[in-house]
Write a protein that holds these residues in place. Sequence first.
Motif, PDB file in Angstrom:
ATOM      1  N   LYS A   1       0.835  -1.208   0.000  1.00 43.45           N
ATOM      2  CA  LYS A   1       0.000   0.000   0.000  1.00 43.45           C
ATOM      3  C   LYS A   1       0.863   1.248   0.000  1.00 43.45           C
ATOM      4  CE  LYS A   1      -4.065  -1.912   2.281  1.00 43.45           C
ATOM      5  NZ  LYS A   1      -4.864  -1.929   3.500  1.00 43.45           N
ATOM      6  N   HIS A   2       1.930   1.233   0.782  1.00 42.86           N
ATOM      7  CA  HIS A   2       2.837   2.388   0.850  1.00 42.86           C
ATOM      8  C   HIS A   2       3.411   2.702  -0.532  1.00 42.86           C
ATOM      9  CE1 HIS A   2       6.011   5.111   2.051  1.00 42.86           C
ATOM     10  NE2 HIS A   2       6.875   4.304   1.421  1.00 42.86           N
ATOM     11  N   PHE A   3       3.906   1.669  -1.230  1.00 43.28           N
ATOM     12  CA  PHE A   3       4.511   1.904  -2.524  1.00 43.28           C
ATOM     13  C   PHE A   3       3.476   2.229  -3.604  1.00 43.28           C
ATOM     14  CE2 PHE A   3       8.197   0.130  -0.443  1.00 43.28           C
ATOM     15  CZ  PHE A   3       9.221   0.903  -0.982  1.00 43.28           C
ATOM     16  N   GLN A   4       2.259   1.704  -3.466  1.00 45.63           N
ATOM     17  CA  GLN A   4       1.192   2.061  -4.401  1.00 45.63           C
ATOM     18  C   GLN A   4       0.820   3.531  -4.233  1.00 45.63           C
ATOM     19  OE1 GLN A   4      -1.903  -0.781  -3.625  1.00 45.63           O
ATOM     20  NE2 GLN A   4      -0.994  -2.324  -4.945  1.00 45.63           N
ATOM     21  N   SER A   5       0.798   4.010  -2.988  1.00 43.60           N
ATOM     22  CA  SER A   5       0.453   5.410  -2.755  1.00 43.60           C
ATOM     23  C   SER A   5       1.528   6.353  -3.302  1.00 43.60           C
ATOM     24  CB  SER A   5       0.231   5.672  -1.259  1.00 43.60           C
ATOM     25  OG  SER A   5       1.454   5.584  -0.555  1.00 43.60           O
ATOM     26  N   LEU A   6       2.770   5.893  -3.337  1.00 42.44           N
ATOM     27  CA  LEU A   6       3.842   6.714  -3.926  1.00 42.44           C
ATOM     28  C   LEU A   6       3.702   6.811  -5.444  1.00 42.44           C
ATOM     29  CD1 LEU A   6       6.989   5.495  -1.945  1.00 42.44           C
ATOM     30  CD2 LEU A   6       5.697   7.600  -1.622  1.00 42.44           C
ATOM     31  N   GLY A   7       3.179   5.736  -6.047  1.00 49.80           N
ATOM     32  CA  GLY A   7       3.035   5.698  -7.499  1.00 49.80           C
ATOM     33  C   GLY A   7       1.856   6.500  -8.012  1.00 49.80           C
ATOM     34  N   ASN A   8       0.887   6.782  -7.162  1.00 50.97           N
ATOM     35  CA  ASN A   8      -0.322   7.521  -7.603  1.00 50.97           C
ATOM     36  C   ASN A   8      -0.194   8.987  -7.413  1.00 50.97           C
ATOM     37  OD1 ASN A   8      -1.503   5.147  -8.358  1.00 50.97           O
ATOM     38  ND2 ASN A   8      -2.564   4.853  -6.415  1.00 50.97           N
TER      39      ASN A   8
END
Length: 91
Positions: free
Chosen positions: A84-91
């Motif tokens: 989730k942390h890395f997905q939030s960085l990508g968005n």
Amino acid sequence: MKVLAATLASLLLLATCSPAEGHLDGVPTKCCFTYQKNPIPQRLVRSVFDSSSSCSKPGVIMITLKKRELCADPQEKWVQELQKHFQSLGN
């Protein structure tokens, strides 16, 4: 003429039986066979991605700051939070 036809048939048979046929896309797959047992601190992880869907065992592959690849169980809560942390960085 029969020799030419037999040779051609043999070549076609060899081409269809080639072991390279399963790797026509040329894309290497990364699979997890064992999982990291202890949680990896977020500050030590550079990126995460899912293992290939063609693998026999699901996994999340983490790339550390030192460029090591570690596998983790996608069902573990700490792994889901890291994703989730890395997905939030990508968005």
